[in-house]
Design a protein around this motif. Sequence first.
Motif, PDB file in Angstrom:
ATOM      1  N   GLY A  64     -13.466  24.026   5.480  1.00 57.20           N
ATOM      2  CA  GLY A  64     -13.333  23.408   4.163  1.00 57.20           C
ATOM      3  C   GLY A  64     -13.026  21.926   4.249  1.00 57.20           C
ATOM      4  O   GLY A  64     -12.414  21.449   5.197  1.00 57.20           O
ATOM      5  N   LYS A  65     -13.467  21.206   3.267  1.00 55.97           N
ATOM      6  CA  LYS A  65     -13.245  19.760   3.218  1.00 55.97           C
ATOM      7  C   LYS A  65     -12.017  19.457   2.370  1.00 55.97           C
ATOM      8  O   LYS A  65     -11.642  20.214   1.495  1.00 55.97           O
ATOM      9  N   GLU A  66     -11.398  18.316   2.639  1.00 53.66           N
ATOM     10  CA  GLU A  66     -10.216  17.895   1.905  1.00 53.66           C
ATOM     11  C   GLU A  66     -10.472  16.556   1.243  1.00 53.66           C
ATOM     12  O   GLU A  66     -11.187  15.720   1.778  1.00 53.66           O
ATOM     13  N   ALA A  67      -9.868  16.376   0.095  1.00 56.10           N
ATOM     14  CA  ALA A  67      -9.897  15.084  -0.578  1.00 56.10           C
ATOM     15  C   ALA A  67      -8.459  14.594  -0.657  1.00 56.10           C
ATOM     16  O   ALA A  67      -7.601  15.244  -1.239  1.00 56.10           O
ATOM     17  N   CYS A  68      -8.193  13.453  -0.045  1.00 55.69           N
ATOM     18  CA  CYS A  68      -6.843  12.905  -0.018  1.00 55.69           C
ATOM     19  C   CYS A  68      -6.839  11.557  -0.730  1.00 55.69           C
ATOM     20  O   CYS A  68      -7.816  10.813  -0.675  1.00 55.69           O
ATOM     21  N   TYR A  69      -5.744  11.277  -1.390  1.00 52.56           N
ATOM     22  CA  TYR A  69      -5.616   9.977  -2.030  1.00 52.56           C
ATOM     23  C   TYR A  69      -4.163   9.538  -1.955  1.00 52.56           C
ATOM     24  O   TYR A  69      -3.263  10.341  -1.768  1.00 52.56           O
ATOM     25  N   LEU A  70      -3.950   8.245  -2.110  1.00 53.49           N
ATOM     26  CA  LEU A  70      -2.615   7.682  -2.114  1.00 53.49           C
ATOM     27  C   LEU A  70      -2.426   6.970  -3.442  1.00 53.49           C
ATOM     28  O   LEU A  70      -3.191   6.067  -3.785  1.00 53.49           O
ATOM     29  N   SER A  71      -1.438   7.374  -4.178  1.00 51.10           N
ATOM     30  CA  SER A  71      -1.175   6.773  -5.475  1.00 51.10           C
ATOM     31  C   SER A  71      -0.547   5.399  -5.293  1.00 51.10           C
ATOM     32  O   SER A  71       0.276   5.181  -4.402  1.00 51.10           O
ATOM     33  N   MET A  72      -0.909   4.478  -6.142  1.00 56.28           N
ATOM     34  CA  MET A  72      -0.359   3.123  -6.071  1.00 56.28           C
ATOM     35  C   MET A  72       1.139   3.107  -6.383  1.00 56.28           C
ATOM     36  O   MET A  72       1.836   2.184  -6.007  1.00 56.28           O
ATOM     37  N   GLU A  73       1.642   4.122  -7.053  1.00 50.57           N
ATOM     38  CA  GLU A  73       3.067   4.177  -7.378  1.00 50.57           C
ATOM     39  C   GLU A  73       3.922   4.191  -6.116  1.00 50.57           C
ATOM     40  O   GLU A  73       5.036   3.689  -6.109  1.00 50.57           O
ATOM     41  N   PHE A  74       3.413   4.769  -5.051  1.00 56.17           N
ATOM     42  CA  PHE A  74       4.176   4.859  -3.813  1.00 56.17           C
ATOM     43  C   PHE A  74       4.150   3.560  -3.016  1.00 56.17           C
ATOM     44  O   PHE A  74       4.914   3.386  -2.086  1.00 56.17           O
ATOM     45  N   LEU A  75       3.267   2.650  -3.365  1.00 59.08           N
ATOM     46  CA  LEU A  75       3.144   1.402  -2.623  1.00 59.08           C
ATOM     47  C   LEU A  75       3.999   0.285  -3.208  1.00 59.08           C
ATOM     48  O   LEU A  75       4.075  -0.793  -2.645  1.00 59.08           O
ATOM     49  N   GLN A  76       4.637   0.523  -4.318  1.00 56.11           N
ATOM     50  CA  GLN A  76       5.444  -0.525  -4.958  1.00 56.11           C
ATOM     51  C   GLN A  76       6.766  -0.700  -4.265  1.00 56.11           C
ATOM     52  O   GLN A  76       7.379   0.108  -3.746  1.00 56.11           O
TER      53      GLN A  76
END
Length: 76
Positions: A64-76
């Motif tokens: 199976g494939k995964e889609a990952c993302y990083l929210s900008m809220e965590f980069l502040q």
Amino acid sequence: VSSSSSLDSSSIASNIQFHAEFTPSFSPKDFGLPKAYQATSLSVRDSLIKNLNETYEHYEKINGKEACYLSMEFLQ
């Protein structure tokens, strides 16, 4: 993913009884409501872990494939 382990009342009761008898923090003489709650929660935890492991095995098997993302809220 369908689970091979059934969640019928007898298997749940059996797992709770297992924790009540064999979990080190329990005493047969002092098994009240808090200990029953803890044995039940350990039984539920066991079931969740078993289902999670079956899910991981399933997705590894089908590659199976995964889609990952990083929210900008965590980069502040």
